[in-house]
Motif scaffolding. Sequence first.
Motif, PDB file in Angstrom:
ATOM      1  N   GLU A   1       2.821  14.413  -8.076  1.00 37.78           N
ATOM      2  CA  GLU A   1       2.613  15.788  -8.549  1.00 37.78           C
ATOM      3  C   GLU A   1       2.421  16.736  -7.380  1.00 37.78           C
ATOM      4  O   GLU A   1       2.949  17.847  -7.365  1.00 37.78           O
ATOM      5  CB  GLU A   1       1.395  15.820  -9.478  1.00 37.78           C
ATOM      6  CG  GLU A   1       1.130  17.181 -10.096  1.00 37.78           C
ATOM      7  CD  GLU A   1      -0.059  17.157 -11.035  1.00 37.78           C
ATOM      8  OE1 GLU A   1      -0.541  18.240 -11.388  1.00 37.78           O
ATOM      9  OE2 GLU A   1      -0.514  16.052 -11.420  1.00 37.78           O
ATOM     10  N   LEU A   2       1.667  16.282  -6.348  1.00 34.97           N
ATOM     11  CA  LEU A   2       1.470  17.115  -5.159  1.00 34.97           C
ATOM     12  C   LEU A   2       2.781  17.316  -4.401  1.00 34.97           C
ATOM     13  O   LEU A   2       3.045  18.392  -3.867  1.00 34.97           O
ATOM     14  CB  LEU A   2       0.441  16.458  -4.229  1.00 34.97           C
ATOM     15  CG  LEU A   2      -1.016  16.470  -4.716  1.00 34.97           C
ATOM     16  CD1 LEU A   2      -1.885  15.630  -3.801  1.00 34.97           C
ATOM     17  CD2 LEU A   2      -1.549  17.910  -4.750  1.00 34.97           C
TER      18      LEU A   2
ATOM     19  N   ALA B   1       0.827  -1.200   0.000  1.00 34.69           N
ATOM     20  CA  ALA B   1       0.000   0.000   0.000  1.00 34.69           C
ATOM     21  C   ALA B   1       0.869   1.261   0.000  1.00 34.69           C
ATOM     22  O   ALA B   1       0.582   2.232  -0.724  1.00 34.69           O
ATOM     23  CB  ALA B   1      -0.924  -0.010   1.220  1.00 34.69           C
ATOM     24  N   GLU B   2       1.949   1.258   0.808  1.00 32.86           N
ATOM     25  CA  GLU B   2       2.855   2.407   0.824  1.00 32.86           C
ATOM     26  C   GLU B   2       3.521   2.594  -0.543  1.00 32.86           C
ATOM     27  O   GLU B   2       3.668   3.728  -1.020  1.00 32.86           O
ATOM     28  CB  GLU B   2       3.913   2.201   1.919  1.00 32.86           C
ATOM     29  CG  GLU B   2       3.353   2.271   3.329  1.00 32.86           C
ATOM     30  CD  GLU B   2       4.417   1.969   4.362  1.00 32.86           C
ATOM     31  OE1 GLU B   2       5.531   1.551   3.967  1.00 32.86           O
ATOM     32  OE2 GLU B   2       4.137   2.159   5.570  1.00 32.86           O
TER      33      GLU B   2
ATOM     34  N   LEU C   1       3.262   5.892  -3.004  1.00 28.21           N
ATOM     35  CA  LEU C   1       4.456   6.621  -3.431  1.00 28.21           C
ATOM     36  C   LEU C   1       4.555   6.669  -4.957  1.00 28.21           C
ATOM     37  O   LEU C   1       5.082   7.638  -5.524  1.00 28.21           O
ATOM     38  CB  LEU C   1       5.707   5.946  -2.854  1.00 28.21           C
ATOM     39  CG  LEU C   1       5.896   6.079  -1.335  1.00 28.21           C
ATOM     40  CD1 LEU C   1       7.063   5.223  -0.864  1.00 28.21           C
ATOM     41  CD2 LEU C   1       6.123   7.533  -0.940  1.00 28.21           C
ATOM     42  N   GLN C   2       4.064   5.648  -5.653  1.00 27.51           N
ATOM     43  CA  GLN C   2       4.161   5.598  -7.123  1.00 27.51           C
ATOM     44  C   GLN C   2       2.948   6.223  -7.809  1.00 27.51           C
ATOM     45  O   GLN C   2       2.900   6.265  -9.050  1.00 27.51           O
ATOM     46  CB  GLN C   2       4.311   4.140  -7.564  1.00 27.51           C
ATOM     47  CG  GLN C   2       5.623   3.501  -7.118  1.00 27.51           C
ATOM     48  CD  GLN C   2       5.701   2.030  -7.464  1.00 27.51           C
ATOM     49  OE1 GLN C   2       4.727   1.447  -7.984  1.00 27.51           O
ATOM     50  NE2 GLN C   2       6.851   1.412  -7.182  1.00 27.51           N
ATOM     51  N   ASP C   3       1.988   6.683  -7.033  1.00 32.87           N
ATOM     52  CA  ASP C   3       0.802   7.294  -7.642  1.00 32.87           C
ATOM     53  C   ASP C   3       1.168   8.632  -8.291  1.00 32.87           C
ATOM     54  O   ASP C   3       1.773   9.486  -7.635  1.00 32.87           O
ATOM     55  CB  ASP C   3      -0.270   7.497  -6.561  1.00 32.87           C
ATOM     56  CG  ASP C   3      -1.580   7.976  -7.148  1.00 32.87           C
ATOM     57  OD1 ASP C   3      -1.731   9.196  -7.312  1.00 32.87           O
ATOM     58  OD2 ASP C   3      -2.435   7.123  -7.428  1.00 32.87           O
TER      59      ASP C   3
ATOM     60  N   ILE D   1       4.041  12.794   2.847  1.00 28.49           N
ATOM     61  CA  ILE D   1       3.185  11.637   3.139  1.00 28.49           C
ATOM     62  C   ILE D   1       3.378  11.232   4.611  1.00 28.49           C
ATOM     63  O   ILE D   1       4.503  11.028   5.071  1.00 28.49           O
ATOM     64  CB  ILE D   1       3.536  10.451   2.229  1.00 28.49           C
ATOM     65  CG1 ILE D   1       3.276  10.827   0.759  1.00 28.49           C
ATOM     66  CG2 ILE D   1       2.730   9.220   2.605  1.00 28.49           C
ATOM     67  CD1 ILE D   1       3.714   9.761  -0.214  1.00 28.49           C
ATOM     68  N   VAL D   2       2.265  11.151   5.332  1.00 27.62           N
ATOM     69  CA  VAL D   2       2.300  10.659   6.713  1.00 27.62           C
ATOM     70  C   VAL D   2       2.142   9.144   6.650  1.00 27.62           C
ATOM     71  O   VAL D   2       1.042   8.617   6.419  1.00 27.62           O
ATOM     72  CB  VAL D   2       1.170  11.286   7.556  1.00 27.62           C
ATOM     73  CG1 VAL D   2       1.231  10.761   8.988  1.00 27.62           C
ATOM     74  CG2 VAL D   2       1.274  12.808   7.526  1.00 27.62           C
TER      75      VAL D   2
END
Length: 540
Positions: free
Chosen positions: A522-523, A510-511, A515-517, A531-532
Amino acid sequence: MSYQVLARKWRPKIFEELVGQESVVRALVNGLDHDRVHHAFLFTGTRGVGKTTLARILAKCLNCEAGVTSKPCGECGSCVDIDEGRFVDMMEIDAASRTKVDDTRELLESVQFTPTRGRFKVYIIDEVHMLSTSSFNALLKTLEEPPPHVKFVLATTDAQKIPVTILSRCLKFNLRRLLPNQISDYLEKILSAESVESEPAAVSRISRAADGSMRDGLSLLDQAIAYGGGKLTDEDVANMLGSVDHAHIASMLRAVASADAQQVLELVAELAAQARDLESVLEEVAEVLHRINLVQLAPEYQDPERSDWESIVQLADLLSAEDAQLFYEVAIHGARDLGLAPDPRTGLEMALLRMLAFKPLEEPGSGHAQQKQPATASPPKAAGKAAAPARTKTAESVASGQDAQNKPRFKAPRDSKDWHGLMPKLRLSGPVRELARNIELESCSGDRWQFLIPDSVRHLGSRALVQKLQTELSSQLGQAISLHVHTASEPLTTPAVVGEQASQQRLSEAERAILQDPTVQELQEGMGAEIVKDSIQPLQ
């Protein structure tokens, strides 16, 4: 000569006669023998455990005409006067009635004067926690640096109310509550010396009613002897105390075990009609349930002081260990909340009915459940031959249902991997499920299944939990098996470990997906987003 109560007549006069305070006595004796006597002592403990008695014995040790000793002679003038409470250099002050600062100042004015007759002036201040703040402040300097001829002995039942400035200047001793067998041994010694006939059960009942206080035990003994006309019988003591005998408690638990609410209420009504102490019934019930659980889980242990173990063993056959634990919790919580009930009888009845209301239901396949199922009524004769096919079909359905019930739900596992797949299919809950999750199958040969359990969770491998797991496995396998669990220090591959590893793997995936999204990237690049990681949870 007027009668002297037993609590005063049999008050210990030397350290060896004191009951149940061996650690305190040892420290005081060693201090006296090695000439290391502190100038201020603080004795704390519940009522009737020997605080003032210790103070008086200490005063005798310091002022005996034979010299400072841990074994005063008890015959010289000083020892006799201290025993009779008229020694001029021993002052007993009741702080509860002299709380004002003026009283304390008046007391301290006499500290500077040397003893009139003895070697030391001993000030015994009882219930010292009742002094006012100003009185404590007035006492501070003298308590820290008293004259060499002065000793202070403070006694209290509530040490938390004493300022820390006072506590730091005293040698503190905590006196323990006495055990029932310690009280009963001392009472039997007194009864023998007083030539009073007694029953052991009566002495035991008084010692339990004393609630850790020897003085209360002696006062109750005085009252019981007067009530019985010079004799001590268990029946007289029970009537005097309003206590409930073991037979009533046993009958009450039998009614609870059989879920007979009507019988429970009738027993409570009977106790109320006899003017028994209903507030003590739940305490007696809890005590019996404790002994029932001892018989179930530690059958070799039986307190030789009690003579009704045969009845306890019979009750242990009627209740499961889980029911005994549940009823114990209900009893102690009911006793605690009894003061909130409209009256003691209502509170007692509700606590007992709560045991029935929260009693676990029987398993559908258990013998008890089968006995409770109503028998199928036979079809009427008027139906004739038309009813015969229906009866045949019903019989076939019942037979097929029984075959399905007896059919094993799974096959015996061959290795650890099979056990990992089998464990989630078992109908387990609570601690038994945790046991199954934390064991690794070592071998499975016929009806003998051998498991390993990590040393870190070896408490889960208790005999009771292993027995329950063995019963469940035998039921679902359709044959009796023998389960054995041994501890292992090396890492094991248990279902819990495998599940945790799978959970960690899903979390890592999931992490990685986050990270690869592209949107997340872009954000991060355009707006400096972070990312928390703790907020990422895998999809279930």
